[in-house]
Write an enzyme that holds these catalytic residues in place. Structure first.
Site, mmCIF file in Angstrom:
data_model
loop_
_atom_site.group_PDB
_atom_site.id
_atom_site.type_symbol
_atom_site.label_atom_id
_atom_site.label_comp_id
_atom_site.label_asym_id
_atom_site.label_seq_id
_atom_site.Cartn_x
_atom_site.Cartn_y
_atom_site.Cartn_z
ATOM 1 N N ASN A 150 -2.234 -18.660 15.075
ATOM 2 C CA ASN A 150 -2.936 -18.298 13.838
ATOM 3 C C ASN A 150 -2.132 -18.611 12.583
ATOM 4 O O ASN A 150 -2.683 -18.635 11.491
ATOM 5 C CB ASN A 150 -3.331 -16.819 13.857
ATOM 6 C CG ASN A 150 -2.138 -15.907 14.034
ATOM 7 O OD1 ASN A 150 -1.378 -16.026 14.984
ATOM 8 N ND2 ASN A 150 -1.947 -14.994 13.101
ATOM 9 N N CYS A 324 -1.709 -9.829 9.255
ATOM 10 C CA CYS A 324 -1.468 -8.625 10.071
ATOM 11 C C CYS A 324 -0.019 -8.164 9.981
ATOM 12 O O CYS A 324 0.290 -7.031 10.291
ATOM 13 C CB CYS A 324 -1.831 -8.882 11.522
ATOM 14 S SG CYS A 324 -3.500 -9.475 11.718
HETATM 15 N N1 PMP Z 1 -5.475 -12.313 17.367
HETATM 16 C C1 PMP Z 1 -5.313 -13.258 16.436
HETATM 17 C C2 PMP Z 1 -4.861 -14.621 16.838
HETATM 18 C C3 PMP Z 1 -5.562 -12.948 15.087
HETATM 19 O O1 PMP Z 1 -5.367 -13.874 14.139
HETATM 20 C C4 PMP Z 1 -5.977 -11.641 14.747
HETATM 21 C C5 PMP Z 1 -6.217 -11.272 13.296
HETATM 22 N N2 PMP Z 1 -7.274 -11.970 12.741
HETATM 23 C C6 PMP Z 1 -6.138 -10.700 15.764
HETATM 24 C C7 PMP Z 1 -5.865 -11.061 17.059
HETATM 25 C C8 PMP Z 1 -6.574 -9.279 15.470
HETATM 26 O O2 PMP Z 1 -7.876 -9.270 15.029
HETATM 27 P P1 PMP Z 1 -8.565 -7.900 14.479
HETATM 28 O O3 PMP Z 1 -7.664 -7.432 13.389
HETATM 29 O O4 PMP Z 1 -9.900 -8.376 14.013
HETATM 30 O O5 PMP Z 1 -8.654 -6.968 15.605
#
Ligand code: PMP
Length: 384
Positions: A150, A324
């Site tokens: 990501n 995150c």
């Molecule tokens: N996995 C990946 C690769 C992410 O980029 C993200 C955040 N977009 C997540 C998991 C967690 O997603 P969420 O915050 O929607 O639970």
């Protein structure tokens, strides 16, 4: 309105998705567990959505589990699978550049009797098959490698990893959040046993996700209650959200080929121009095995954060890495895993484009960035 080039962190919901969701808030609001006609309607729509999402990844409808998002899907797959199968072994493999949710789930499992080994990546962020094979033991029950990263956008050799896991009888989970809607996903062809999807990453609403669990791959639920989703994820189904995710998948399936071509054009313009016009700028991630919408750079002698704020002043939204983990001062674990020094990792900047970008957004970055880099370097004691 800002020039928005941070699609990896968050995407707007497509207006066609909002329209499809609308009736399910007021007109068709039944609970699929109810036995009256309103409940029947909800059951029917839930069924349709399950078919649509199964189709999106070449799975069967009864292999789709609706969740509250990617974090929950990652929790259910890793914790649920590990707990259910601990009699077979207690060893799990992940890569060093997994999303923070996978790293923190791995820490939790380590506190609960499991051993986790992290597979190193090469300088471009690719996981090599040999590196995986060398670390497999007779106790290995699960391997979790993200489909694509990501932050740096590097795409992993998923089909080869799937084949390796199948041959060894080890479950293979992939977090496909960064890749969904940008690369075709086929769980059958690629021998994927568990796969995480998020709705917002395909322009659906936040707070909805899917865990695909191949038939026969049993898990212990982590949310206990009324037994919805085959007992694997209790709680009344979020019908408007699920309808939104299914509509988003339907749209992207039709439009992906054209859209991806457009993104590649934006990405390649950014990469070629920035590397050419800005001295001592570097591309992070793989030169070819990368997501079509990702351009991730580092600039010697300056901090990504100052760059980000200067671009913000000019109305351009980019990112220094994963949203995150943006609240920590630590450099990105992904960039460190590539072998970058702390100061190099801190000098990084990520652009991710998406559905609502146009050529003039890229023009704006190419105009603003060289000036900003030059000005910050003049002020920087780190730049010689
Ligand atoms: N996995 C990946 C690769 C992410 O980029 C993200 C955040 N977009 C997540 C998991 C967690 O997603 P969420 O915050 O929607 O639970």
């Amino acid at each position: 309105m800002d020039v928005y080039l941070d699609y990896q962190s968050s995407k707007p919901v497509d207006p066609r998705v909002i329209e499809a969701m609308q009736p399910y808030f007021y007109t068709t609001f039944g609970n699929p567990s109810s036995l009256h006609s309103s409940g029947d309607k909800a059951t029917r729509v839930l069924d349709q959505c399950r078919h649509t999402l199964a189709d999106f990844i070449h799975a069967q409808p009864d292999e789709i589990i609706f969740t509250s998002g990617a974090t929950e899907s990652n929790n259910l797959s890793l914790i649920g699978y590990a707990m259910r199968n601990k009699n077979k072994g207690n060893h799990i493999l992940i890569s060093e550049i997994e999303h923070i949710s996978i790293h923190n789930i791995a820490k939790y499992l380590e506190k609960n009797g499991f051993t986790v080994t992290k597979i190193p990546v090469d300088q471009y962020g690719r996981v090599g098959l040999r590196k995986i094979e060398e670390r497999i033991t007779e106790k290995t029950i699960l391997i979790s490698i993200g489909y694509a990263n990501n932050e740096i956008g590097t795409v992993q050799p998923i089909a080869e990893i799937g084949k390796l896991c199948k041959g060894k009888g080890i479950a293979f989970h992939t977090d496909a959040v960064a890749a969904e809607g940008l690369l075709p996903l086929d769980v059958e062809k690629d021998n994927i046993d568990l796969l995480t999807l998020s709705s917002n990453d395909i322009y659906g609403p936040k707070g909805v996700g899917v865990l695909y669990g191949a038939k026969g791959f049993r898990m212990t639920p982590i949310i206990i209650g009324g037994g919805q989703e085959n007992g694997l994820r209790s709680g009344t189904e979020n019908i408007p959200g699920i309808v939104g995710m299914a509509k988003a998948a339907e749209i992207i399936q039709k439009e992906m080929a054209e859209e991806v071509k457009r993104f590649q054009g934006y990405r390649d313009r950014l990469i070629e121009n920035i590397l050419k016009t800005i001295p001592r700028s570097h591309l992070n991630g793989h030169p070819t095995e990368r997501l079509p919408n990702n351009a991730h750079f580092r600039f010697d002698g300056i901090e990504g954060e100052s760059l980000l704020l200067s671009l913000k002043d000019k109305g351009i939204a980019a990112s220094t890495g994963s949203a995150c983990s943006s609240k920590t001062l630590e450099p990105s674990h992904t960039l460190i895993a590539l072998g970058l020094l702390h100061e190099e990792a801190h000098g990084s900047l990520e652009f991710t484009c998406g559905r609502f970008n146009r050529d003039n957004d890229i023009d704006a970055v190419l105009k603003a960035l060289p000036e900003v880099v030059e000005r910050l370097r003049k002020l920087s004691p780190l730049y010689k």
